[in-house]
Design a protein around this motif. Structure first.
Motif, short mmCIF file in Angstrom:
data_model
loop_
_atom_site.label_atom_id
_atom_site.label_comp_id
_atom_site.label_asym_id
_atom_site.label_seq_id
_atom_site.Cartn_x
_atom_site.Cartn_y
_atom_site.Cartn_z
N LEU A 55 8.48 -16.11 2.63
CA LEU A 55 9.14 -17.12 3.47
C LEU A 55 10.23 -16.49 4.35
N ASN A 56 11.48 -16.79 4.09
CA ASN A 56 12.57 -16.35 4.96
C ASN A 56 12.87 -14.86 4.87
N SER A 57 12.32 -14.18 3.87
CA SER A 57 12.58 -12.74 3.72
C SER A 57 11.56 -11.89 4.46
N GLY A 58 10.46 -12.48 4.91
CA GLY A 58 9.46 -11.73 5.63
C GLY A 58 8.30 -11.30 4.75
N LEU A 59 7.67 -10.19 5.11
CA LEU A 59 6.54 -9.64 4.36
C LEU A 59 7.05 -8.49 3.48
N LEU A 60 6.77 -8.56 2.18
CA LEU A 60 7.25 -7.56 1.23
C LEU A 60 6.11 -6.66 0.78
N ALA A 61 6.38 -5.37 0.68
CA ALA A 61 5.43 -4.40 0.12
C ALA A 61 5.92 -4.01 -1.27
N GLY B 143 -6.19 -1.83 6.09
CA GLY B 143 -4.90 -1.28 6.51
C GLY B 143 -4.07 -2.17 7.39
N ILE B 144 -4.48 -3.43 7.55
CA ILE B 144 -3.73 -4.36 8.39
C ILE B 144 -3.42 -5.62 7.58
N ALA B 145 -2.18 -6.05 7.66
CA ALA B 145 -1.78 -7.32 7.05
C ALA B 145 -1.81 -8.40 8.13
N TYR B 146 -2.52 -9.47 7.83
CA TYR B 146 -2.60 -10.62 8.73
C TYR B 146 -1.68 -11.70 8.17
N VAL B 147 -0.60 -11.94 8.88
CA VAL B 147 0.48 -12.78 8.36
C VAL B 147 0.64 -14.01 9.26
N THR B 148 0.68 -15.20 8.64
CA THR B 148 1.00 -16.39 9.42
C THR B 148 2.49 -16.66 9.34
N VAL B 149 3.08 -16.84 10.50
CA VAL B 149 4.53 -17.08 10.60
C VAL B 149 4.73 -18.46 11.21
N ASN C 4 0.70 -3.19 10.78
CA ASN C 4 0.13 -1.95 10.26
C ASN C 4 0.77 -1.63 8.92
N THR C 5 -0.07 -1.54 7.86
CA THR C 5 0.45 -1.33 6.50
C THR C 5 0.22 0.10 6.00
N THR C 6 -0.13 0.99 6.90
CA THR C 6 -0.41 2.37 6.49
C THR C 6 0.78 2.97 5.75
N ASN C 7 1.97 2.72 6.24
CA ASN C 7 3.19 3.18 5.57
C ASN C 7 3.90 1.96 4.98
N PRO C 8 3.74 1.72 3.66
CA PRO C 8 4.33 0.52 3.05
C PRO C 8 5.87 0.55 3.08
N PHE C 9 6.45 1.71 3.27
CA PHE C 9 7.92 1.79 3.35
C PHE C 9 8.43 1.26 4.69
N GLN C 10 7.56 1.33 5.70
CA GLN C 10 7.98 0.91 7.03
C GLN C 10 6.80 0.25 7.77
N PRO C 11 6.45 -0.98 7.41
CA PRO C 11 5.38 -1.69 8.10
C PRO C 11 5.72 -1.85 9.59
N VAL C 12 4.69 -1.75 10.44
CA VAL C 12 4.92 -1.76 11.88
C VAL C 12 4.10 -2.88 12.54
N ARG D 173 -2.78 -0.09 -4.53
CA ARG D 173 -1.63 -0.18 -5.44
C ARG D 173 -0.49 -1.01 -4.88
N ILE D 174 -0.72 -1.64 -3.73
CA ILE D 174 0.34 -2.40 -3.08
C ILE D 174 0.01 -3.89 -3.08
N ALA D 175 0.98 -4.69 -3.52
CA ALA D 175 0.88 -6.14 -3.38
C ALA D 175 1.73 -6.56 -2.18
N TRP D 176 1.08 -7.22 -1.26
CA TRP D 176 1.79 -7.70 -0.06
C TRP D 176 2.11 -9.18 -0.26
N VAL D 177 3.39 -9.50 -0.19
CA VAL D 177 3.86 -10.83 -0.56
C VAL D 177 4.50 -11.53 0.63
#
Length: 524
Positions: free
Chosen positions: A182-188, A217-223, A232-240, A175-179
């Motif tokens: 750019l400058n705002s980071g990774l959004l849940a 359960g892991i977001a792979y993000v290119t920066v 770690n996306t287990t807690n979408p309120f607080q990605p770690v 139920r989560i879209a990970w976006v």
């Protein structure tokens, strides 16, 4: 006449000195004093010396060159309203993020005749798309994430939107879209209700986020400038943050499959990251494409990379540490995105079209009959000229295959065929060496393979002639015999010593002969 022992010894000594003098002369002139041997070795593990414009073999940069596979053939194409960018495939439909025309749906049930089904304009510029549960999630540049209901492909409609800053990529997990914003980071973003998507959490980064993939359960993000970041996306309120692995390029797109993250890394080509241990990712392989790698898709370790110069590049990553080029497809304009599913590859091209390629199961069965490997300049002799060179190599040549080699000493203007291990004397004069290998096969199932070659070069100096001195028709001057010879200081000293020895010995012989005449006359 009887010679005394001292006379015989003297004769032997003189003879030995003559021999020594002759040997010194031979040593001084055995080879041109200006000759110099240099060596170039190519292991094909980098593309530093590859002339990409003239080379169409596969494997240069991966440790071995061989004939390329037959490339993919176009099955069909469909003109698009604008310029296609990102693309996704689901249920025989290609979903195209068509920049200023929003989302366009293309029927690819018949790959030979793809056709537009319907479209939905978005308020911004559509750049990426993913499809899940009858909803197409479209990144709309400065106007955030658009959620489009595609349950009716003939009439897709915007269901909702999340107005967030500039976005470039999206991945959906549950139920989560990970976006990637750019400058705002990774959004849940919670998309349980597509009509009212809700921002839940943000993971901020120091540099712009370019792309995202989510798996287990892991977001792979290119920066940008930092490489790959695992979150770690287990807690979408607080990605770690879990870990990160730097890459040399810009991280345009990322796909994760079977413990490997495949990154289209801009000017650094394809990068392969081992993420089997999320706490310690490591870069295990790469393939440097000619232009910028800007999109990637993976199916069973076959990697489809969009290169903005070459088009679609197909790479075999069965061994991640040594990815091998299989073939490719040169699109008419500038490709931007690729998706592979259901045995079909779709490419968005800058010429306002979607190109559909033949099923991947047909890829790589036959080798092309001929291909060329050509180098850039590998040696420059400067003020001298390349007199001769020898090529050595140990290629694998199955029955019906061959490799023909050639050298050029004038930067490719003229080529001379050479035989490995035979010293080649050049017909043309030049100081800039290149090499070329033409690989051939009469059997489409076999290819010659070459893992290395070496070239030994001998350089000589040019002889300068003064053309300003007029030639007299009535008189001439005889120059000393040594004038004009290419003698180095060492050989000049050796030659002088040899001449001196011969002169001295000659005088001794004359003197000894005269003494013997006197002794003979006295005896008589």
């Amino acid at each position: 006449m009887v010679l005394h022992s001292w006379q015989r010894s003297s004769t032997k000594g003189a003879t030995g000195m003559v021999v020594l003098g002759v040997l010194l002369l031979l040593l001084a002139n055995a080879a041109p004093a200006s000759a110099d041997a240099d060596r170039y070795t190519e292991y094909f593990d980098t593309t530093i010396y590859e002339d990409a414009a003239m080379t169409n073999v596969t494997g240069w940069g991966s440790g071995a060159i061989r004939l390329p596979r037959e490339g993919l053939a176009t099955m069909g194409r469909c003109d698009m309203p604008a310029d296609g960018y990102g693309v996704a495939i689901a249920d025989n439909i290609a979903y195209v993020a068509d920049t200023w025309s929003g989302l366009q749906l293309v029927n690819i049930t018949d790959p030979d005749q793809p056709s537009l089904l319907g479209g939905c304009d978005t308020p911004g510029r559509a750049t990426a798309v993913t499809v899940a549960g009858g909803i197409a999630y479209v990144t709309d540049d400065a106007l955030g994430l658009q959620l489009i209901d595609v349950t009716n492909p003939l009439q897709p409609l915007i269901a909702g939107a999340c107005q967030v800053p500039i976005v470039s990529d999206v991945a959906v997990s549950g139920r989560i879209a990970w976006v990637a914003a750019l400058n705002s980071g990774l959004l849940a973003i919670d998309v349980t209700n597509p009509d009212q998507p809700v921002l839940l959490g943000i993971y901020t980064t120091g540099n712009p986020v370019r792309a995202v993939a989510v798996f287990d359960g892991i977001a792979y993000v290119t920066v940008f400038g930092e490489g790959l970041t695992l979150i770690n996306t287990t807690n979408p309120f607080q990605p770690v943050l879990l870990s990160s692995c730097n890459t040399p390029g810009s991280g345009e797109r990322v796909v994760v499959e079977a413990g490997i993250a495949y990154i289209a890394d801009g000017s650094s080509g394809l990068q392969l990251i081992d993420v089997s241990n999320p706490l310690e990712p490591s870069r295990v392989g790469s393939y440097d494409t000619v232009g910028d790698a800007i999109a990637v898709a993976v199916v069973d370790r076959f990697v489809y990379v969009v290169d903005n110069n070459l088009g679609l590049v197909i790479i075999d990553a069965t061994t991640p540490s040594r990815p091998l080029l299989l073939g490719g497809y040169d699109t008419p304009a500038m490709p931007m995105g690729v998706a592979v599913a259901q045995g079909i590859a779709c490419i968005t091209d800058g010429s306002s079209c979607l190109i559909v390629l033949k099923p991947e199961s047909d890829l790589g069965e036959d080798f092309k009959p001929v291909a060329v490997a050509q180098s850039l300049r590998v040696f420059d002799s400067g003020t001298g000229f390349i007199a001769r060179a020898t090529l050595s190599c140990f290629p694998s040549l199955p029955t019906g295959t061959a490799i023909v080699f050639a050298f050029s000493v004038d930067d490719g203007a003229h080529w001379e065929t050479v035989t490995p291990y035979d010293e080649h004397m050049f017909t043309y004069v030049g100081s800039r060496l290149r090499w070329r290998a033409v690989l051939t096969s009469s059997n489409p199932l076999l290819t010659p393979v070459m893992t290395s070659l070496a070239i030994t070069v001998t350089v000589a100096e040019y002889v300068t002639i003064d053309t300003t001195v007029p030639i007299s028709t009535t008189s001439f001057t005889v120059s000393p015999w040594w004038e004009g010879l290419p003698l180095s200081p060492i050989s000049l000293v050796v030659t002088s010593c040899a001449v001196a020895i011969i002169v001295i010995v000659s005088c001794m012989i004359v003197r000894e002969s005269r003494s013997q005449e006197i002794v003979g006359s006295l005896s008589s």
